[in-house]
Design an enzyme around this catalytic site. Structure first.
Site, PDB file in Angstrom:
ATOM      1  N   HIS A 137       0.836  -1.206   0.000  1.00  0.00           N
ATOM      2  CA  HIS A 137       0.000   0.000   0.000  1.00  0.00           C
ATOM      3  C   HIS A 137       0.870   1.256   0.000  1.00  0.00           C
ATOM      4  CE1 HIS A 137      -3.454   2.561   1.498  1.00  0.00           C
ATOM      5  NE2 HIS A 137      -2.417   3.281   1.912  1.00  0.00           N
ATOM      6  N   GLU A 138       1.841   1.283   0.894  1.00  0.00           N
ATOM      7  CA  GLU A 138       2.675   2.480   1.034  1.00  0.00           C
ATOM      8  C   GLU A 138       3.525   2.719  -0.214  1.00  0.00           C
ATOM      9  OE1 GLU A 138       2.506   4.769   3.258  1.00  0.00           O
ATOM     10  OE2 GLU A 138       0.953   3.748   4.381  1.00  0.00           O
ATOM     11  N   HIS A 162       1.706   4.258  -3.064  1.00  0.00           N
ATOM     12  CA  HIS A 162       1.583   5.724  -3.024  1.00  0.00           C
ATOM     13  C   HIS A 162       2.718   6.363  -3.834  1.00  0.00           C
ATOM     14  CE1 HIS A 162      -1.810   6.582  -0.515  1.00  0.00           C
ATOM     15  NE2 HIS A 162      -1.343   5.940   0.540  1.00  0.00           N
ATOM     16  N   TYR A 172      -4.267  14.671  -2.550  1.00  0.00           N
ATOM     17  CA  TYR A 172      -4.536  13.835  -1.380  1.00  0.00           C
ATOM     18  C   TYR A 172      -5.650  14.442  -0.541  1.00  0.00           C
ATOM     19  CZ  TYR A 172      -3.511  10.158   1.930  1.00  0.00           C
ATOM     20  OH  TYR A 172      -3.598   9.034   2.715  1.00  0.00           O
ATOM     21  N   GLU A 181      -5.937   6.704  -2.090  1.00  0.00           N
ATOM     22  CA  GLU A 181      -5.953   5.670  -1.047  1.00  0.00           C
ATOM     23  C   GLU A 181      -6.413   4.324  -1.611  1.00  0.00           C
ATOM     24  OE1 GLU A 181      -5.216   4.866   2.116  1.00  0.00           O
ATOM     25  OE2 GLU A 181      -3.946   6.609   1.873  1.00  0.00           O
ATOM     26  N   HIS A 224      -9.415   8.106   3.738  1.00  0.00           N
ATOM     27  CA  HIS A 224      -9.390   6.693   4.157  1.00  0.00           C
ATOM     28  C   HIS A 224     -10.797   6.145   4.365  1.00  0.00           C
ATOM     29  CE1 HIS A 224      -5.317   8.030   5.431  1.00  0.00           C
ATOM     30  NE2 HIS A 224      -4.957   6.808   5.115  1.00  0.00           N
ATOM     31  N   ASP A 247      -9.626  13.813   8.147  1.00  0.00           N
ATOM     32  CA  ASP A 247      -8.937  12.839   7.295  1.00  0.00           C
ATOM     33  C   ASP A 247      -8.822  13.360   5.851  1.00  0.00           C
ATOM     34  OD1 ASP A 247      -7.804  10.354   6.516  1.00  0.00           O
ATOM     35  OD2 ASP A 247      -9.782   9.532   6.051  1.00  0.00           O
TER      36      ASP A 247
HETATM   37 ZN   LIG Z   1      -2.370   5.333   2.270  1.00  0.00          ZN
END
Ligand SMILES: [Zn+2]
Length: 356
Positions: free
Chosen positions: A172-173, A176, A187, A196, A274, A269
């Site tokens: 996931h990271e 990005h 974002y 996301e 998210h 957020d």
């Molecule tokens: Zn993320």
């Protein structure tokens, strides 16, 4: 919140702020202390990242050409320094520190998915070396990509285990980084939720490819194993059933919607990046299961080609993104193909109708 393409978003954390707030509001004294320290560290890291973005360091020169898996894993030894002390690098044997080995393997699994299936040579497609730091801070409840490397906390041991434990979180990271390299999706709000969701899609594909699972066999959870057994929950998110991943006295209930009818409007957020990602996440799950077999082969390719589509812009919202996936399904598999219909049907089931 910085919105321009030239000033990238600060850092991409796996644990959203509302989860940490839940711990601060409902956790024990010890849990609250760890959560507050995480929030404070995240704020400082964001500020440092914003300052670094204003004075960018030129990236390491890429070698280009063939597959170049070049991993380096460092340990911060529970300090808040980056990158820390080198603990393992490409080709070297496993060490006694499980976090170091998990980070090394997770970077490798992510590299392998992108190279083997999409012929992408690392994050920038130019062989960018992959580096990660483990044991960041003390009881730090997060993992993040700061634009240059991955960073993992050990977790407080009460709510969160070590953050290297979930291979999809690593995927996931790093995804990005791929999204940032291709399109720089904003974002915040819908583009942020797409950002996301793309990370959840490729994070889940990293795990499925690593385990050799079909779409049918996969658990479609994000971050399974991250919670200790004291938490009432299976994972951070469920792509299959958004909103059902956890329901816990301290963390609260998973706030993700699964359909546009339940789209959440919030300023928290970054406008629910998210939270509303549950909607495109479920669309990907529905498309992958309808297409059958391995999710990375058809649905994964369609989403990857959409990520690389020049029509995808930094401010693209859900409906336009949905249209682009249908367009790419047509480009890859033909007008009126089962694949194109399955993708359009998946979006329709989450409340987004696009023409074939
Ligand atoms: Zn993320």
């Amino acid at each position: 919140m910085c919105m321009s393409r030239s000033c990238p978003p600060s850092i991409f954390c796996i644990i959203p702020p509302y989860m940490l707030r839940g711990i601060v509001e409902h956790g024990s004294a010890q849990q609250r202390t760890a959560a507050i320290e995480t929030i404070l560290a995240d704020q400082t890291l964001r500020q440092m990242r914003t300052e670094a973005a204003a004075h960018p360091v030129p990236p390491a020169p890429a070698l280009g050409g063939e597959a170049e898996k070049r991993r380096s894993v460092y340990s911060a030894n529970n300090q808040q320094t980056l990158p820390g002390v080198l603990a393992r690098e490409e080709g070297s044997e496993p060490v006694s520190d499980v976090s170091v080995n998990e980070a090394y393997d997770g970077l490798g699994a992510t590299y392998d998915l992108f190279w083997d299936q999409f012929s992408r040579n690392s994050i920038d497609d130019e062989g960018q070396p992959l580096s990660a730091t483990v044991h960041f801070g003390r009881g730090y409840n997060n993992a993040f990509w700061n634009g240059e490397q991955m960073v993992f906390g050990d977790g407080d041991g009460k709510i969160f285990n070590r953050f290297t434990i979930a291979i999809d979180v690593i995927g996931h990271e790093l995804a990005h980084g791929v999204t940032q390299d291709e399109v720089g999706l904003r974002y915040s709000l819908q583009p942020g939720a797409l950002n996301e969701s793309l990370s959840d899609v490729f994070g889940s594909l990293v795990k499925q490819y690593h385990l050799g699972q079909t779409a049918e066999q996969a658990d479609w959870l994000i971050g399974a194993g991250l919670f200790t057994d004291q938490v009432q929950g299976a994972a951070l998110r469920s792509m299959k059933a958004p909103g059902t991943a956890y329901d816990d006295p301290v963390l609260g209930k998973d706030p993700q919607p699964a359909h546009m009818d339940n789209f959440v409007r919030t300023f928290e957020d970054n406008g629910g990046v998210h939270i509303n990602s549950g909607i495109p996440n479920r669309a990907f799950y529905l498309a992958a299961v309808a297409l059958g077999g391995n999710a990375w082969e058809k649905a994964g390719h369609i989403w990857y080609e959409t990520l690389r589509d020049s029509q995808l812009r930094a401010n693209t919202g859900f409906l336009r993104f949905a249209g682009l996936t249908v367009r790419n399904a047509r480009r890859l598999f033909g007008q009126g193909s089962d694949e194109q219909r399955a993708v359009a049907s998946a979006w329709a089931q989450v409340g987004l109708r696009v023409a074939l």
